[in-house]
Design a protein around this motif. Structure first.
Motif, PDB file in Angstrom:
ATOM      1  N   THR A   1      13.112 -16.736   7.538  1.00 52.57           N
ATOM      2  CA  THR A   1      13.719 -16.728   6.212  1.00 52.57           C
ATOM      3  C   THR A   1      15.096 -17.377   6.229  1.00 52.57           C
ATOM      4  OG1 THR A   1      14.741 -14.573   6.576  1.00 52.57           O
ATOM      5  CG2 THR A   1      12.505 -14.588   5.638  1.00 52.57           C
TER       6      THR A   1
ATOM      7  N   GLN B   1      15.254 -13.715  -1.574  1.00 56.71           N
ATOM      8  CA  GLN B   1      14.841 -14.769  -2.490  1.00 56.71           C
ATOM      9  C   GLN B   1      16.004 -15.326  -3.305  1.00 56.71           C
ATOM     10  OE1 GLN B   1      11.280 -13.828  -4.895  1.00 56.71           O
ATOM     11  NE2 GLN B   1      11.030 -12.029  -3.604  1.00 56.71           N
ATOM     12  N   TYR B   2      16.821 -14.432  -3.847  1.00 56.54           N
ATOM     13  CA  TYR B   2      17.853 -14.827  -4.802  1.00 56.54           C
ATOM     14  C   TYR B   2      19.251 -14.929  -4.197  1.00 56.54           C
ATOM     15  CZ  TYR B   2      14.537 -14.210  -8.635  1.00 56.54           C
ATOM     16  OH  TYR B   2      13.459 -14.330  -9.480  1.00 56.54           O
TER      17      TYR B   2
ATOM     18  N   CYS C   1      20.360  -9.012  -8.038  1.00 55.43           N
ATOM     19  CA  CYS C   1      19.217  -9.931  -8.083  1.00 55.43           C
ATOM     20  C   CYS C   1      18.206  -9.513  -9.140  1.00 55.43           C
ATOM     21  CB  CYS C   1      18.547  -9.993  -6.715  1.00 55.43           C
ATOM     22  SG  CYS C   1      19.547 -10.755  -5.417  1.00 55.43           S
TER      23      CYS C   1
ATOM     24  N   LEU D   1      14.060  -9.063  -3.093  1.00 57.54           N
ATOM     25  CA  LEU D   1      14.900  -9.912  -3.933  1.00 57.54           C
ATOM     26  C   LEU D   1      16.116 -10.499  -3.217  1.00 57.54           C
ATOM     27  CD1 LEU D   1      14.847  -8.032  -7.356  1.00 57.54           C
ATOM     28  CD2 LEU D   1      13.383  -9.886  -6.550  1.00 57.54           C
TER      29      LEU D   1
ATOM     30  N   PRO E   1      20.076 -15.293  -0.396  1.00 63.81           N
ATOM     31  CA  PRO E   1      19.889 -15.293   1.065  1.00 63.81           C
ATOM     32  C   PRO E   1      21.196 -15.335   1.849  1.00 63.81           C
ATOM     33  CG  PRO E   1      19.251 -17.418   0.122  1.00 63.81           C
ATOM     34  CD  PRO E   1      19.455 -16.474  -1.021  1.00 63.81           C
TER      35      PRO E   1
END
Length: 252
Positions: free
Chosen positions: A12, A229-230, A107, A226, A232
């Motif tokens: 990620t 994703q929003y 997020c 979240l 990092p």
């Protein structure tokens, strides 16, 4: 940092940011397995539902190429390949969880914005559950002028929420207030509201943040993971700062 070599294998962006933050703090990192590796850094959480690493591949295969005593850092680290290995499970660390909840709450607002036909000041909102994320969401939304109702089973939680100025209801009372609600956030990882009820309220945005679904309906948005994703960079920084705290305390 003497005698510390961290090998990040997470897939990620958050893991990549965590590695960059650790390097900036003076830690040594490597991008390949070597006998000098002391710590293996995985994604948080670390595994897919089938037990493989989130980015693919086998943890056992990764560990075979590393020293026997390597410490594994990640989240939800209950895995047969880790028997006998020292571990740091960030999802068992209270400070990490509280700070991650604050990131998650912000997020969660970003998830809602594109779905809302009105500004938050005109969007009465129901937050189901008053744990870490529920508390952070309540504070954020109130600061933006949103009318917030908290639903919780525990009378003490409802009393505290009411003391802070929020509306508070018992979970069985939710159907009575739904006609006036335009945004729902669920944080409870257990069945709460089913499709037979929720599908009657088409003018309400429904977002489920729980690890196991609490809402059921044709238009429920299931929003998990979240921070990665929003945000990092924020997620990675939190991972790195938590790891540094353990090193400072001498427990890692």
């Amino acid at each position: 940092m003497e005698h510390i070599l961290i090998y990040p294998i997470g897939a990620t962006d958050a893991c990549a940011y965590a590695g960059a933050c650790l390097e900036q703090a003076g830690f040594s990192l490597t991008d390949h397995p070597t006998p000098e590796v002391t710590h293996l850094l995985l994604d948080v959480p670390s595994f897919a539902s089938d037990g493989s690493l989130r980015g693919g591949g086998s943890l056992s295969s990764a560990l075979e190429r590393l020293p026997v005593g390597v410490t594994v850092i990640g989240g939800k680290l209950k895995h047969p390949a880790l028997v006998g290995h020292p571990t740091l499970d960030l999802l068992q660390d209270d400070e990490y969880l509280v700070r991650n909840a604050a990131i998650t709450a912000e997020c969660a607002l970003r998830v809602a914005y594109p779905l809302l036909p009105a500004v938050l000041q005109e969007t009465p909102t129901l937050i189901i559950g008053w744990g870490r994320i529920g508390k952070c969401l309540s504070k954020l939304l109130t600061g933006l002028g949103c009318s917030v109702t908290v639903a919780a089973r525990n009378p003490k939680d409802r009393a505290i929420a009411a003391a802070f100025g929020w509306n508070a209801v018992d979970i069985p009372k939710i159907p009575e207030i739904l006609p006036g609600i335009r945004l729902i956030y669920n944080t409870v990882p257990a069945p709460i509201l089913d499709a037979s009820l929720l599908d009657k309220f088409r003018n309400c945005v429904k977002i489920d943040l729980a690890s196991s679904p609490g809402l059921d309906g044709y238009d429920v948005v299931y929003a998990r993971g979240l921070p990665g994703q929003y945000a990092p960079a924020s997620s990675g920084r939190l991972i790195a700062e938590t790891i540094q705290r353990y090193f400072r305390e001498g427990t890692l």
